[in-house]
Motif scaffolding. Structure first.
Motif, PDB file in Angstrom:
ATOM      1  N   ASN A   1      -0.640  47.659  43.728  1.00 55.34           N
ATOM      2  CA  ASN A   1      -0.632  48.103  45.129  1.00 55.34           C
ATOM      3  C   ASN A   1      -1.973  48.700  45.558  1.00 55.34           C
ATOM      4  O   ASN A   1      -2.433  48.469  46.680  1.00 55.34           O
ATOM      5  CB  ASN A   1       0.477  49.139  45.357  1.00 55.34           C
ATOM      6  CG  ASN A   1       1.859  48.505  45.397  1.00 55.34           C
ATOM      7  OD1 ASN A   1       1.998  47.300  45.214  1.00 55.34           O
ATOM      8  ND2 ASN A   1       2.868  49.308  45.621  1.00 55.34           N
TER       9      ASN A   1
ATOM     10  N   GLN B   1       3.345  48.983  50.000  1.00 51.98           N
ATOM     11  CA  GLN B   1       4.342  49.619  49.133  1.00 51.98           C
ATOM     12  C   GLN B   1       5.732  49.015  49.369  1.00 51.98           C
ATOM     13  O   GLN B   1       6.432  48.647  48.432  1.00 51.98           O
ATOM     14  CB  GLN B   1       4.301  51.127  49.401  1.00 51.98           C
ATOM     15  CG  GLN B   1       5.019  51.966  48.368  1.00 51.98           C
ATOM     16  CD  GLN B   1       6.429  52.245  48.807  1.00 51.98           C
ATOM     17  OE1 GLN B   1       6.687  52.446  50.000  1.00 51.98           O
ATOM     18  NE2 GLN B   1       7.355  52.225  47.868  1.00 51.98           N
TER      19      GLN B   1
ATOM     20  N   TYR C   1       6.043  45.261  48.008  1.00 51.44           N
ATOM     21  CA  TYR C   1       6.122  44.987  46.563  1.00 51.44           C
ATOM     22  C   TYR C   1       7.175  45.819  45.849  1.00 51.44           C
ATOM     23  O   TYR C   1       7.354  45.675  44.638  1.00 51.44           O
ATOM     24  CB  TYR C   1       4.718  45.060  45.946  1.00 51.44           C
ATOM     25  CG  TYR C   1       3.857  43.996  46.597  1.00 51.44           C
ATOM     26  CD1 TYR C   1       4.229  42.656  46.491  1.00 51.44           C
ATOM     27  CD2 TYR C   1       2.779  44.311  47.417  1.00 51.44           C
ATOM     28  CE1 TYR C   1       3.533  41.666  47.156  1.00 51.44           C
ATOM     29  CE2 TYR C   1       2.065  43.326  48.086  1.00 51.44           C
ATOM     30  CZ  TYR C   1       2.453  42.003  47.951  1.00 51.44           C
ATOM     31  OH  TYR C   1       1.773  41.016  48.601  1.00 51.44           O
TER      32      TYR C   1
END
Ligand SMILES: *Cc1c(COP(=O)(O)O)cnc(C)c1O
Length: 515
Positions: free
Chosen positions: A55, A81, A84
């Motif tokens: 990330n 965020q 994923y």
């Protein structure tokens, strides 16, 4: 500096924002959006980025293409965020050493909700669509006044589910996916038709995939329908998809380098390719400055890209005296006649060579070539262009027999009987051909990261046909994940369209939207 986008076919000084490029998808002139300058990495990135999480890396990479005036740091962080968090693996895209003796690694891209690499991009794109729409609609409560988008797409099986899972439950978005009745696998149909969100609609159309595709094209061409319902696409030409895919090249590069701990080793990427979106993200990463030694295109028998790299001729068929036809292979997600995203690479190659750095000149040339490709099925590029392509790319073509052989080979050689899907096998076969060449040439310190684009459970027929001969092999036990097993028990929502009719599909869409 704010990043600007232009069409690959324009001779004007067009400059669009990231949001415009993403929401439009395809340019009005039929071209694809590209950032005219590819951002360069900060000089210290090799040390500063090497231990970042997936990330964190995604943020660094995306930030270079999306200005902070368009999406703030806070919002971009949140978008990444959320996108994923749906992945089952903590690394998002883990690297698996499948044959460490031969320096061969698999980059597993299938840990997203639909077990396919397209999730990496579509999870992000879905959130991005919603983000842009809700921002536009802030403070507008009357539903008839809100900006909405109706995503319409056709699928031959694999891509529809990734689009559905990317867009499910998103505000101000409806998604309609057409698929040919009885011509997709049971798992694929279960994945698409068991999603409960009200904004997801699947239409099972009695006909072929081409019929579905034609209907979708006609819907896009229907200006009245289009302006009324704001028809959009999330197909592989959307710029945001390419952008989201860059992250895993960086992440896997650092994972491998950190593990090897040496400076000299060369890293090559092998990418099972169809519409050229996946490998194009690797090209951007390389142009930005990631030290990728080579990008190797792996095609199945639909080999336009392999033929181009070998001959400099971009042609729909090897024999143009016959009608060009897509061949149905063991790796259906790569069954294409022409490769849509390849136009983006061509634009850069032309701009950097024959157009001498002039964006507008490059646009003019690409426009001519694309017209020519459409009318004659063939474009022969100047020597400088193909020479430039060969600096970054290499290619192989893998037939069905080799694909199946590779599934067997990986399974029987791996200590834990690793199973690859047929698309991934095309890449692995390509990797082994290159590894053999290296051995012949005495090349040392070359590492291969072969992209694994789908979970084998999604292509049960070819996998079972390849591995059925091995004693002790069991699809249910060795391949099929629990949550895919559970899908079979869920209720399916199937809306049947009993003939491939544009009018019937349009009425079905309107009826759903009016609900
Ligand atoms: C879409 C897809 C590919 C091909 O990727 P492109 O970006 O079209 O080159 C390969 N394998 C699988 C499983 C896919 O779904």
């Amino acid at each position: 500096m704010s990043q600007q986008y232009r069409s690959t076919r324009t001779s004007s000084d067009q400059a669009l924002s990231f949001e415009e490029a993403v929401m439009m998808g395809l340019a009005k002139d039929g071209g694809l959006f590209v950032p005219s300058s590819i951002p360069k990495l900060p000089s210290s990135f090799l040390t500063e980025w090497k231990d970042l999480s997936f990330n964190q890396l995604a943020f660094k990479v995306l930030r270079l293409y999306i200005s902070s005036e368009e999406i703030s740091d806070f919002d971009l962080t949140r978008l990444i965020q959320v996108s994923y968090s749906t992945f089952r693996h903590s690394d998002v895209t883990p690297l698996e050493p499948i044959d460490a003796d031969n320096n061969l690694y698999l980059l597993e891209l299938f840990h997203g909700p639909t077990y396919a690499f397209k999730d990496v991009a579509l999870q992000f794109v879905g959130n991005l669509f919603e983000y842009f729409l809700t921002r536009k609609n802030a403070g507008i409560d009357d539903p008839s006044k809100r900006d909405t988008i109706t995503v319409v797409g056709a699928t031959s099986g694999d891509t529809g589910s990734a689009a559905i899972y990317g867009l499910r439950g998103k505000q101000d978005v409806d998604v309609f996916i057409l698929y040919p009745t009885g011509r997709i696998s049971p798992i694929q149909e279960e994945q698409m038709t068991t999603v409960e969100d009200e904004n997801v609609h699947t239409l099972s159309v009695k006909g072929t995939f081409d019929d579905c595709q034609d209907i979708v094209k006609q819907i896009f061409g229907d200006e009245e329908f289009n302006s009324k319902y704001h028809v959009g696409a999330v197909n592989s030409i959307n710029w945001a998809r390419i952008l989201a895919q860059m992250t895993y090249y960086f992440y896997s590069y650092f994972q491998l380098k950190n593990k090897l701990g040496d400076e000299q080793s060369k890293i090559r990427y092998v990418v099972p390719s169809g519409n050229f979106g996946d490998i194009l993200a690797g090209y951007y990463a390389k142009e930005m400055g990631l030290p990728i030694d080579k990008l190797i295109i792996a095609t199945n028998e639909n080999d336009i890209l392999d033929r181009f790299l070998k001959s400099g001729r971009y042609e729909k068929a090897a024999d143009l005296s016959k009608p060009a036809e897509v061949k149905a292979t063991y790796s259906p997600a790569m069954d294409i006649l022409i490769s849509s995203n390849f136009e983006r690479l061509l634009w850069y190659l032309v701009r950097n060579t024959v157009a001498q750095g002039d964006d507008t000149k490059a646009g003019g040339i690409i426009n001519e070539w694309m017209v020519q490709l459409k009318t004659t099925g063939s474009v022969v590029v100047p020597e400088e262009v193909i020479a430039a392509a060969r600096v970054d790319f290499d290619s192989e073509r893998v037939d069905d027999q080799d694909t199946s052989k590779t599934i067997k080979q990986v399974y029987s050689n791996h200590p834990e009987k690793y199973v690859v899907d047929p698309h991934t096998a095309v890449g692995v076969a390509t990797s082994y051909r290159n590894i053999a060449k290296d051995a012949q040439n005495g090349a040392k310190g070359v590492y291969y990261i072969s992209l694994s684009t789908a979970h084998p459970a999604k292509f049960a027929d070819v996998v079972n046909q390849s591995l059925g001969e091995f004693e002790g092999y069991s699809f249910e036990k060795d391949v099929l994940p629990e949550d895919l097993k559970a899908l079979a028990l869920k209720e399916k929502r199937i809306q049947l369209i009993d003939e491939p009719s544009l009018e019937k599909v349009k009425s079905a869409i309107i009826e759903q939207l009016n609900k």
